[in-house]
Design an enzyme around this catalytic site. Sequence first.
Site, PDB file in Angstrom:
ATOM      1  N   HIS A   1     -75.734  59.253 -22.026  1.00 24.90           N
ATOM      2  CA  HIS A   1     -74.856  60.410 -21.851  1.00 24.90           C
ATOM      3  C   HIS A   1     -75.058  61.391 -22.996  1.00 24.90           C
ATOM      4  O   HIS A   1     -75.892  61.189 -23.887  1.00 24.90           O
ATOM      5  CB  HIS A   1     -73.391  59.965 -21.836  1.00 24.90           C
ATOM      6  CG  HIS A   1     -72.946  59.362 -20.539  1.00 24.90           C
ATOM      7  ND1 HIS A   1     -71.932  59.886 -19.769  1.00 24.90           N
ATOM      8  CD2 HIS A   1     -73.395  58.265 -19.867  1.00 24.90           C
ATOM      9  CE1 HIS A   1     -71.758  59.149 -18.690  1.00 24.90           C
ATOM     10  NE2 HIS A   1     -72.631  58.145 -18.728  1.00 24.90           N
TER      11      HIS A   1
ATOM     12  N   GLU B   1     -74.001  57.747 -26.006  1.00 27.49           N
ATOM     13  CA  GLU B   1     -73.832  59.195 -26.141  1.00 27.49           C
ATOM     14  C   GLU B   1     -74.858  59.652 -27.167  1.00 27.49           C
ATOM     15  O   GLU B   1     -74.815  59.248 -28.332  1.00 27.49           O
ATOM     16  CB  GLU B   1     -72.420  59.521 -26.605  1.00 27.49           C
ATOM     17  CG  GLU B   1     -71.303  58.979 -25.712  1.00 27.49           C
ATOM     18  CD  GLU B   1     -71.082  59.830 -24.470  1.00 27.49           C
ATOM     19  OE1 GLU B   1     -71.639  60.954 -24.408  1.00 27.49           O
ATOM     20  OE2 GLU B   1     -70.355  59.384 -23.563  1.00 27.49           O
TER      21      GLU B   1
ATOM     22  N   GLU C   1     -44.443   3.150 -36.049  1.00 27.44           N
ATOM     23  CA  GLU C   1     -44.264   3.744 -34.718  1.00 27.44           C
ATOM     24  C   GLU C   1     -45.625   4.292 -34.301  1.00 27.44           C
ATOM     25  O   GLU C   1     -46.003   5.408 -34.653  1.00 27.44           O
ATOM     26  CB  GLU C   1     -43.187   4.826 -34.761  1.00 27.44           C
ATOM     27  CG  GLU C   1     -41.818   4.258 -35.140  1.00 27.44           C
ATOM     28  CD  GLU C   1     -40.764   5.328 -35.417  1.00 27.44           C
ATOM     29  OE1 GLU C   1     -40.990   6.504 -35.062  1.00 27.44           O
ATOM     30  OE2 GLU C   1     -39.705   4.977 -35.997  1.00 27.44           O
TER      31      GLU C   1
ATOM     32  N   HIS D   1     -43.669   7.762 -39.058  1.00 28.23           N
ATOM     33  CA  HIS D   1     -43.191   6.427 -39.429  1.00 28.23           C
ATOM     34  C   HIS D   1     -44.329   5.459 -39.116  1.00 28.23           C
ATOM     35  O   HIS D   1     -44.762   5.330 -37.971  1.00 28.23           O
ATOM     36  CB  HIS D   1     -41.933   6.064 -38.652  1.00 28.23           C
ATOM     37  CG  HIS D   1     -40.746   6.892 -39.053  1.00 28.23           C
ATOM     38  ND1 HIS D   1     -39.777   7.284 -38.155  1.00 28.23           N
ATOM     39  CD2 HIS D   1     -40.386   7.402 -40.256  1.00 28.23           C
ATOM     40  CE1 HIS D   1     -38.855   8.004 -38.797  1.00 28.23           C
ATOM     41  NE2 HIS D   1     -39.216   8.084 -40.069  1.00 28.23           N
TER      42      HIS D   1
ATOM     43  N   HIS E   1     -42.778  10.003 -32.096  1.00 27.28           N
ATOM     44  CA  HIS E   1     -42.132   8.834 -32.705  1.00 27.28           C
ATOM     45  C   HIS E   1     -42.029   7.701 -31.682  1.00 27.28           C
ATOM     46  O   HIS E   1     -42.508   7.821 -30.556  1.00 27.28           O
ATOM     47  CB  HIS E   1     -40.734   9.207 -33.211  1.00 27.28           C
ATOM     48  CG  HIS E   1     -40.739   9.960 -34.503  1.00 27.28           C
ATOM     49  ND1 HIS E   1     -40.189   9.475 -35.665  1.00 27.28           N
ATOM     50  CD2 HIS E   1     -41.235  11.191 -34.820  1.00 27.28           C
ATOM     51  CE1 HIS E   1     -40.331  10.359 -36.640  1.00 27.28           C
ATOM     52  NE2 HIS E   1     -40.958  11.414 -36.142  1.00 27.28           N
TER      53      HIS E   1
ATOM     54  N   GLU F   1     -39.626  10.810 -28.702  1.00 27.85           N
ATOM     55  CA  GLU F   1     -39.588   9.342 -28.788  1.00 27.85           C
ATOM     56  C   GLU F   1     -40.284   8.804 -27.548  1.00 27.85           C
ATOM     57  O   GLU F   1     -39.874   9.060 -26.420  1.00 27.85           O
ATOM     58  CB  GLU F   1     -38.141   8.856 -28.849  1.00 27.85           C
ATOM     59  CG  GLU F   1     -37.321   9.435 -29.997  1.00 27.85           C
ATOM     60  CD  GLU F   1     -37.604   8.766 -31.331  1.00 27.85           C
ATOM     61  OE1 GLU F   1     -38.260   7.696 -31.322  1.00 27.85           O
ATOM     62  OE2 GLU F   1     -37.183   9.307 -32.372  1.00 27.85           O
TER      63      GLU F   1
END
Length: 1113
Positions: A11, A104, A303, A300, A407, A498
């Site tokens: 262009h 351009e 866990e 923990h 947990h 949990e």
Amino acid sequence: MTQFVLSGNLHGGTVVASYPFDDSASHPRQGQYSQAADDSLFRYLALVYAQNHPGMKTGQPNCPDSPTETFKDGITNGARWYDVPGGMQDYNYLFGNCLEITMELSCCKYPPASELHKEWDLNRESLLAYMEKVHIGVRGYVKDAVSGGALSDVSIVVAGINHNLTTGKYGDYYRLLLPGTYNITAVARGYSSMTVDHVEVTGGKAVQLNFTLAPVVSEANNPTLVPPVLPLQPQEFRHHNYGDMELFLRKYSSEYTSITHLYSVGHSVEGRELYVMVISDNPNIHEHGEPEFKYIANMHGNEVVGRELLLNLIEYLCRNYGTDPEVTQLVNNTRIHIMPSMNPDGYEVAKEGDANGFKGRNNFNNIDLNRNFPDQFFPNTVVRQPETLAVMSWLSSIPFVLSANLHGGSLVVNYPFDDDKDGNTHYSPSPDDAVFQMVARAYSQENSLMHKGHPCEDRYPGEYFEDGITNGAKWYTVRGGMQDWNYVNTNCFEVTIELGCYKFPKAQDLPQYWEQNRRALLQFIHQVHVGVKGTVSDARDGSGIPNATISVEGIHHNVTTALTGDYWRLLVPGTYSITATAHGFKPVTIYATVQKGHAEQVNFRLSRLSSDNNDPSTSVPHVTQSPSDIALESLIKELSLGQGLEQLVRSTATESSFRYRRSKELSAFLRGLTLNFPKITYLHSLGQSVEFRTIWALEISNKPEEAEPSEPKIRFVAGIHGNAPVGTELLLEFAAFLCINYGKNPSITRLINETRIFIVPSVNPDGRERAIEKQCTSTQGSTNFNGKDLDTDFFGNASLRLLDAQPETKAMMNFILNRGFTLSVALDGGALVATYPYDKPVQTVENEGTLKYLAGVYANNHPKMHLGYGCSNNGLNDNIPNGVMRAAERQSHMGSMKDFSMDFGHCPEITVYTGCCLFPPAEQLFTAWAENKKALLSMLVEVHKGVRGMVRDKSGKPIVGAIIVLNRGVRVLTTEGGYFHALLAPGNHNIEAVADGYQQQHQKVVVSSYEAASSIIIEFNLDNSIFGFPREFVVASAAASMTALVVTACIIWCVCAAKSNRQKDGFHRLRQHHEEYEDEIRLTSMGSKKSLLSNEFKDESESDEETLYANKI
């Protein structure tokens, strides 16, 4: 039909390369960056053209109809320039296999034929270089595994890029890609998909990659019916001890390098790594607009179900990426962080089969980590554990949006708050209670057992949770929990999940836990994509604004933007009034409607407060910028936003051998730097200690010892207390780091070229000689040889001094007074905090906002200091917001170096206490350097912010000694060349300039937290007023008065002359004697006046120090 791969649309009208997209969904006229899935590739292609065009690459077309229009690097996103619906380049990309950009080529659309040869010369290399790029990426063929025939219209899917292309008539395809590692899949209806992982694309010729697809035969003998491909499930289920877990993480990190990144956030008490696995299509960095999500498990230690589920999840996401649509979508659009174990020490002592015990629950120090975080309602006096501190630092460094803490021991999703100000067990809602309920239900509804709400019926038969969720404090109160700390102190919403009634179940039960939670784990990640998201940007240049505040009317909980201005705000469906605010900008409020299941895009463009002000006093003339100034501005912004400073730290690692150096070795080290780097260093001797040890100042600059008044000067000082030598070693390493990287790292090189850096590693070398290593609290060596605490010896006013200043103090005072510093950073020890002036007890502190901000910059770039929990051995634990405090609040005293620097050196100084131990073992120096390196570099960046400029008169003559008054308080003086530089906190500031003989000037400036100093010129007019009246009026009045006096005198003279002629001779002798008497009186009077004048401006009792104090500003 021809299948194009690459295209250019030429262009005219300006000079720039424009790339997709050309429009956006909202169609603003301009300024809206509309990003394609291949945005990085498009930018690269546009740059190839622009950088080979001599005019385009400057980014300054200088077209007559738009002379001020510029394009960075000569390229632009189409929609950001101006919106063009229905453009050809977008059509090529969306509906063909072709990537197209628009070039351009010239300001004149139809230039004279005589100019065409110039256009050819300008564009020839660009056209050729652009054509060559059709050969990058991946190419190949797709064929049928049975017949060997070519397969057309097969989709070529590149993981992480949401744009596919299809094969041509002969099964051929060409997929342009930038260098990198990709997972590429061929997908065709009626055929099994085929994925090739870890395809390495280089910058050269395209990689050849062919696919052979096997047809799928359905049970109904319908070859067009393709059964759904089920996602791959984890291969084996077992408990992983620490070593096993580590190998698992390293295995998946190495096998899926394109979507994984394994890192550690710290260590446990026993030194085990706190590993985190990131899974994302760009895992190593925060991508603008992509939310950060995290799962944490095994807080923990006993866990363990969450630990194993997260390892299963890592395997599931990695193995199904690129083939399973849900997994691919989540990974491509979310940065997922997974920490399988926050308490690896506790896990190692826990026992399999433990149903509800406590062995291994706490960390090695027997502290419950979920009671170890700061609590919003009650002081938490428990010493912060290494695991807790590491996680807090981690959460503060990444803009997490949503999180879950896994947990065991029950079956429920627990959401904030976990306690309240009364400490009682009852419902304690957060401001976002509705959001927390929504995300909690999203998990529980996918876990059928949990959603029933009757967990552990054999153990707790009366316990019931409606929909399987509960407010934490309604269940039972927890002080110091992690989920509340997340919500109160960061942008992150966290819940606690949990997962089952048995904390450490048998390995044979793990498959059922995966099956119960697999869908829930994925569904919870989806929740990070609800509410509103967007970018807060500067309307002036479109750059993102960090730390802007996003507030929602009616919800008293705000979030802030990340470093590049992006934000995420979780909300339930509804219509909201949302406001974005930022220092120095006008707030903007937008109404947005949030729908279920996705995030509404809400962007804010903020205007600077002074931009629309018609007050001529706010029209600030700016200094004409040189290319060097522009490059420096770009660097400061780059290092202040995003991961710029962090990337600089990572890219400039140096081999270091840390040890403590005594005075003689310190001197040799500094001399060694000057010998090895003579062009950028100069060693100044400031004076000597009581025992005649030299106090050195190392200057680092591209032109040491040459006057460059326009450059800011920064001072780093350590060792004022000899028993705290960590700062000394940090500054020596910092000096070596800067010198070694000069000329190698562009950022370090430019910072040194544009800054005058002075490093004073040891103010008290005598005290250092007497100090003893591994003494964390000993005061031996804190004073100088005369037993004087040097930080109580800096007095500019002689009337306050009882004894002569110590030689070390005199050396530093002269240094401070004679160098015109912009900023000073002093390193000390025995605490973990950054302090700002004053040390002396003062009621108010001028410019306190700026001083506090500067200290905060250091603390925020330190991984631990900004957490604000100080040291348990000095009474400052849990009571230092953001790790910053006024010095007098820590230990008030007179005569500090910090206060002297402020009052007499006109230079702000912060004191950084680098660690809780005054003189730790040398083995800990490496850690101290790692923690302070980024913060020290941040000071080199910060010294270039604030406001700077030049004061001159109308003729252009610089005015030296003009007073610059900041916000009607703090004053700085212009130096040689009329230059001044003052650091200011982000926001709006008033500047007054005063100089003798000139009219006072007023200006307003806006200071940004991420931009280089606003550069202004202050021009003085001559002061035409006398006694507050116009000069012309005063002169005319004086002339009239003098005329009247002359006329009156003439009349009196004439009258007196007439009377004199009538006098008698007898009076002549009397007049003669009278005149002789008057002469005697006159001589006596003159002597008296001379005596008075000789004493009028002299005070015999006033010393030079008092004069200095009286004249201080």
